[in-house]
Design a protein around this motif. Structure first.
Motif, PDB file in Angstrom:
ATOM      1  N   PHE A   1       0.846  -1.194   0.000  1.00  0.00           N
ATOM      2  CA  PHE A   1       0.000   0.000   0.000  1.00  0.00           C
ATOM      3  C   PHE A   1       0.882   1.244   0.000  1.00  0.00           C
ATOM      4  CE2 PHE A   1      -2.374  -3.350   2.142  1.00  0.00           C
ATOM      5  CZ  PHE A   1      -3.561  -3.337   1.435  1.00  0.00           C
ATOM      6  N   ILE A   2       0.457   2.247  -0.733  1.00  0.00           N
ATOM      7  CA  ILE A   2       1.181   3.519  -0.715  1.00  0.00           C
ATOM      8  C   ILE A   2       0.633   4.340   0.448  1.00  0.00           C
ATOM      9  CG2 ILE A   2       1.574   5.678  -1.991  1.00  0.00           C
ATOM     10  CD1 ILE A   2       1.536   4.026  -4.545  1.00  0.00           C
TER      11      ILE A   2
ATOM     12  N   ALA B   1       1.633   9.365  -1.084  1.00  0.00           N
ATOM     13  CA  ALA B   1       0.618   9.724  -2.084  1.00  0.00           C
ATOM     14  C   ALA B   1       0.564  11.239  -2.259  1.00  0.00           C
ATOM     15  CB  ALA B   1      -0.745   9.189  -1.654  1.00  0.00           C
TER      16      ALA B   1
ATOM     17  N   ALA C   1      -1.210   7.719  -9.969  1.00  0.00           N
ATOM     18  CA  ALA C   1      -0.986   6.381  -9.401  1.00  0.00           C
ATOM     19  C   ALA C   1      -0.013   5.546 -10.218  1.00  0.00           C
ATOM     20  CB  ALA C   1      -2.323   5.656  -9.269  1.00  0.00           C
TER      21      ALA C   1
ATOM     22  N   ALA D   1       1.788   2.231  -8.693  1.00  0.00           N
ATOM     23  CA  ALA D   1       0.596   1.493  -8.274  1.00  0.00           C
ATOM     24  C   ALA D   1      -0.069   0.804  -9.470  1.00  0.00           C
ATOM     25  CB  ALA D   1      -0.400   2.444  -7.618  1.00  0.00           C
ATOM     26  N   GLU D   2      -0.648  -0.351  -9.203  1.00  0.00           N
ATOM     27  CA  GLU D   2      -1.376  -1.055 -10.265  1.00  0.00           C
ATOM     28  C   GLU D   2      -2.858  -0.717 -10.215  1.00  0.00           C
ATOM     29  OE1 GLU D   2      -0.343  -5.235 -10.847  1.00  0.00           O
ATOM     30  OE2 GLU D   2       1.446  -4.851  -9.649  1.00  0.00           O
TER      31      GLU D   2
ATOM     32  N   VAL E   1      -6.004   1.719  -8.070  1.00  0.00           N
ATOM     33  CA  VAL E   1      -6.385   2.751  -7.097  1.00  0.00           C
ATOM     34  C   VAL E   1      -7.718   2.317  -6.501  1.00  0.00           C
ATOM     35  CG1 VAL E   1      -6.965   5.176  -6.728  1.00  0.00           C
ATOM     36  CG2 VAL E   1      -5.312   4.553  -8.480  1.00  0.00           C
TER      37      VAL E   1
ATOM     38  N   ALA F   1      -4.749   1.536 -12.639  1.00  0.00           N
ATOM     39  CA  ALA F   1      -3.955   2.764 -12.588  1.00  0.00           C
ATOM     40  C   ALA F   1      -3.310   3.099 -13.926  1.00  0.00           C
ATOM     41  CB  ALA F   1      -2.886   2.638 -11.514  1.00  0.00           C
TER      42      ALA F   1
END
Lengths: 84, 143
Positions: B27-28, B33, B56, B61-62, B64, B85
């Motif tokens: 997780f970001i 972010a 994202a 990130a893959e 959102v 993303a």
């Protein structure tokens, strides 16, 4: 308040591209538009045309309960439609 | 339990279930972010207006995952949206209705201030008098 329309770009018109561009803007205490950023635009040319137009808008600033203006972040949706 | 607490619990349940389903999921964090947003010229509060979808992919990130809690009719809706993303298309849109107060509540306007720029976002907040104490956990399993 002054909100001139964006220009429909020739390329987008020629290709028949229609749709909406969503822009996030900051309306300053003076009503000027700053830091306009597009999110999820329909086409790059229309996105740039929208950003250019919206950046020149002059709006009524947000005010608090005492009537004091403050800078506010608001979303704006610009829709492009071609007449049949 | 108020809406912020409900959303926190919703978030925790979602994390737990995703970690069970995808063991190496990452997780970001919020600060990261916000940094990605500001690096792209956005403000931190723009996260609440769809800007995360735009940054994202660059953040690695893959997907959102968006969460939303709204009053709907005489109940409340918890909505989760999952967006690809890279290609920015919706992978899923899950909503669950929960019973909450049918007593008339008013909507108040609150300001969410961006700590870096000082710019505020105007947020309509419904005043909920009665929301469930716990979430229906099974709702989140299909994710």
């Amino acid at each position: 308040m002054s909100c001139p329309d964006p220009h429909y770009t020739g390329d987008a018109k020629q290709k028949g591209i229609q749709g909406s561009v969503r822009i996030l803007i900051t309306v300053t205490e003076q009503g000027a538009v700053e830091n306009a950023r597009a999110v999820g635009g329909v086409e790059v040319g229309l996105e740039l045309a929208s950003l250019r137009a919206v950046s020149g808008w002059h709006l009524k600033p947000a005010t608090d309960s005492d009537g004091k203006p403050f800078p506010a972040r608001v979303p704006v949706e610009v829709t492009f439609r071609l007449l049949p | 339990m108020g809406a912020p607490q409900l959303c926190d619990e919703f978030d925790a349940v979602l994390h737990t279930n995703l970690e069970k389903l995808i063991p190496d999921v990452k997780f970001i964090q919020r600060e990261e972010a916000v940094k990605h947003l500001t690096d792209h010229g956005f403000l931190g509060v723009d996260a609440y207006m769809g800007a995360l979808d735009d940054v994202a992919s660059d953040a690695g990130a893959e997907v959102v995952i968006g969460e939303d809690f709204q009053r709907k009719g005489r109940g409340c809706d918890l909505r989760t949206t999952v967006t690809d993303a890279k290609h920015l298309y919706a992978l899923g849109d899950l909503a669950t209705g929960i019973s909450c107060s049918a007593v008339l509540t008013k909507t108040t306007l609150s300001l969410l201030k961006d700590p870096i720029s000082g710019v505020s976002m105007i947020v309509p907040l419904p005043q909920l008098l009665d929301v469930p104490a716990a979430l229906p956990l099974s709702t989140f399993l299909p994710v």
